[in-house]
Design a protein around this motif. Structure first.
Motif: not given
Length: 70
Positions: A25-27, A39-40, A44-45, A51-54
């Motif tokens: 999905g990220m790919y 965009l900053k 961040r997202w 981070f949330g996954f790990f």
């Protein structure tokens, strides 16, 4: 003591199969240019998602270890 198939096998299945779906999905998000990394807030997202996954994977592993050995 719970066996490997009752403790670690579901963990491995969850994070391997879920990880494949998540990173696919990220790919797709990255390749479709839906995430503008200039965009900053988008950078961040992206960090929040990784981070949330790990984070949940580590918390889950700690809880399994706690349940088995404590």
């Amino acid at each position: 003591m719970p066996s490997f198939s009752h403790s670690w096998l579901p963990f491995i299945y969850l994070y391997v199969c879920g990880g494949i779906i998540f990173f696919t999905g990220m790919y797709i998000i990255h390749k479709s240019n839906s995430l503008d990394l200039r965009l900053k807030k988008n950078r961040r997202w992206r960090k929040v998602l990784y981070f949330g996954f790990f984070y949940f994977m580590i918390i889950h592993a700690i809880l399994i270890i706690a349940a088995i050995y404590w």
